[in-house]
Write an enzyme that holds these catalytic residues in place. Structure first.
Site, PDB file in Angstrom:
ATOM      1  CE  LYS A 184      -4.587  -1.350   1.267  1.00 26.96           C
ATOM      2  NZ  LYS A 184      -4.454  -2.699   1.862  1.00 26.96           N
ATOM      3  CG  ASP A 202     -16.742  -8.336  -1.790  1.00 27.67           C
ATOM      4  OD1 ASP A 202     -16.026  -8.852  -0.911  1.00 27.67           O
ATOM      5  OD2 ASP A 202     -16.365  -7.401  -2.518  1.00 27.67           O
ATOM      6  CB  SER A 251      -0.306  -8.146  -0.343  1.00 29.37           C
ATOM      7  OG  SER A 251      -1.088  -8.943   0.517  1.00 29.37           O
TER       8      SER A 251
HETATM    9  C1  LIG Z   1      -5.100  -3.755   1.580  1.00 26.20           C
HETATM   10  C2  LIG Z   1      -4.429  -5.050   1.515  1.00 26.20           C
HETATM   11  C3  LIG Z   1      -4.830  -6.037   0.589  1.00 26.20           C
HETATM   12  C4  LIG Z   1      -5.996  -5.854  -0.348  1.00 26.20           C
HETATM   13  O1  LIG Z   1      -5.728  -4.853  -1.287  1.00 26.20           O
HETATM   14  P1  LIG Z   1      -6.866  -4.152  -2.139  1.00 26.20           P
HETATM   15  O2  LIG Z   1      -6.174  -3.171  -2.982  1.00 26.20           O
HETATM   16  O3  LIG Z   1      -7.837  -3.532  -1.175  1.00 26.20           O
HETATM   17  O4  LIG Z   1      -7.549  -5.231  -2.911  1.00 26.20           O
HETATM   18  C5  LIG Z   1      -4.105  -7.210   0.545  1.00 26.20           C
HETATM   19  N1  LIG Z   1      -3.062  -7.436   1.375  1.00 26.20           N
HETATM   20  C6  LIG Z   1      -2.660  -6.514   2.278  1.00 26.20           C
HETATM   21  C7  LIG Z   1      -1.489  -6.835   3.145  1.00 26.20           C
HETATM   22  C8  LIG Z   1      -3.322  -5.288   2.372  1.00 26.20           C
HETATM   23  O5  LIG Z   1      -2.920  -4.379   3.277  1.00 26.20           O
END
Ligand SMILES: *Cc1c(COP(=O)(O)O)cnc(C)c1O
Length: 333
Positions: free
Chosen positions: A55, A212, A306
């Protein structure tokens, strides 16, 4: 009203903007994993990104894209998780003031982390107030720019730089697994793949309790659900974003779901075999690959880990207490 649709060129521009600020995170491999799954796996480690999650990319890009006047006035964001932390951090790096709207009962560690990164925290009562309304109110009154966690063209473009780097580094891939919450990471990844590696099948992965996205893909329109309960706290959104869904609908190959138990199993694998902490939400893509929810045998498979932001107490509890059933008969009796 027409919705602005970001394109690959926006991802390329985002890559230039974040270059030198965001880490070009490592792509790790594991012989154990390759042998176990009969595939060649590539793990893009955003758990090592600044702020602990991908992010940071979207946050930094969205702030960098603002006019000098808007940057002077500052930004506002709402989230109790990775987005807030990354907005606070990316703002500080760019000399911009960030106000973060957080629930007053948010975990003390998260509040402290946001403040440490330089964010001004404004509390709200999540049982009585609507954070989006508060954020929009502040934006109007103080001229702040509201940066939402996923439903924004510059956020989507920034998140797309992660898949761009992965493809540039490993070359040909057959499948790419991407965690899915509101769809910022998935939509951005699809834009990168469409231009750089058209043949890659991209699979979005959600927690089972909050499917969803899968429902929306089947119905061809954004489906809203009640707030889901899952250990994957970064992906428990109630609906995909309006900017995100059209891209996902057009370009994604499939959306699959994994259970919390499968996420825990993946967390254990990364801790035990690869010596790293991946947060539950960060394990979504890997859990889908590991559990055969989309065929990977004999293929070159990418997956985005992520994020790595998980409370150590939670981490140790889940990896120690919920041993997978497959190994529960290893000893004893
Ligand atoms: C926010 C987040 C997601 C999901 O991302 P989106 O862009 O909302 O689909 C996945 N993994 C982590 C670690 C996140 O912080």
């Amino acid at each position: 009203m027409a919705i602005a649709r970001p394109a690959y060129d926006d991802v390329a521009r985002a890559a230039e903007r974040i270059s030198g600020a965001a880490h070009r995170t490592p792509v790790l491999t594991s012989r154990t994993a390759n042998e176990r799954f009969g595939a060649e796996l590539f793990f893009k480690c955003e758990n090592f990104q600044r702020g602990g999650a991908f992010k940071f990319r979207g946050a930094y890009n969205a702030i960098a894209a603002l006019s000098p006047e808007a940057r002077q006035r500052g930004v506002v964001a709402y989230s109790s998780g990775n987005h807030a932390q990354c907005i606070a951090y990316a703002s500080r790096l760019q000399g911009v003031t960030a106000t973060i709207i957080m629930p007053k009962d948010a975990p003390a560690t998260k509040i402290a982390a946001t403040r440490d990164y330089g964010g001004r925290v404004q509390f709200y009562d999540r049982y009585a107030e609507d954070r989006e309304e508060i954020a929009r109110g502040l934006a109007t009154e103080q001229g702040l720019s509201l940066i939402p966690p996923y439903d924004h063209p510059d956020v989507i473009a920034g998140q797309g730089t992660c898949a761009k780097e992965l493809i540039e580094e490993v070359g040909r891939l057959d499948v790419l697994f991407v965690p899915l919450g509101g769809g910022g990471l998935l939509a951005g990844s699809l834009l990168a793949v469409q231009r750089l590696a058209r043949d890659v099948k991209v699979v979005g992965v959600e927690p089972e309790a909050g499917d969803d996205g899968r429902q929306s893909l089947r119905r061809g329109e954004i489906v809203h659900i009640a707030p889901p309960k899952s250990i994957a706290d970064g992906a428990i959104v109630t609906h995909l974003g309006a900017h995100n869904f059209p891209i996902i609908k057009d370009l994604v190959d499939d959306i699959v779901v994994v259970s919390d138990a499968q996420l825990v199993e993946a967390m254990r694998f990364f801790a035990e075999r690869m010596k790293m902490i991946v947060e539950p939400t960060g394990c979504l893509g890997a859990a889908a690959a590991f559990n055969g929810l989309y065929p990977i045998a004999g293929k070159r498979v990418g997956m985005i880990l992520s994020g790595g932001n998980v409370d150590l107490a939670v981490f140790s509890r889940v990896v120690m207490e919920q041993a997978p059933t497959s190994s529960s008969n290893a000893k004893g009796a």
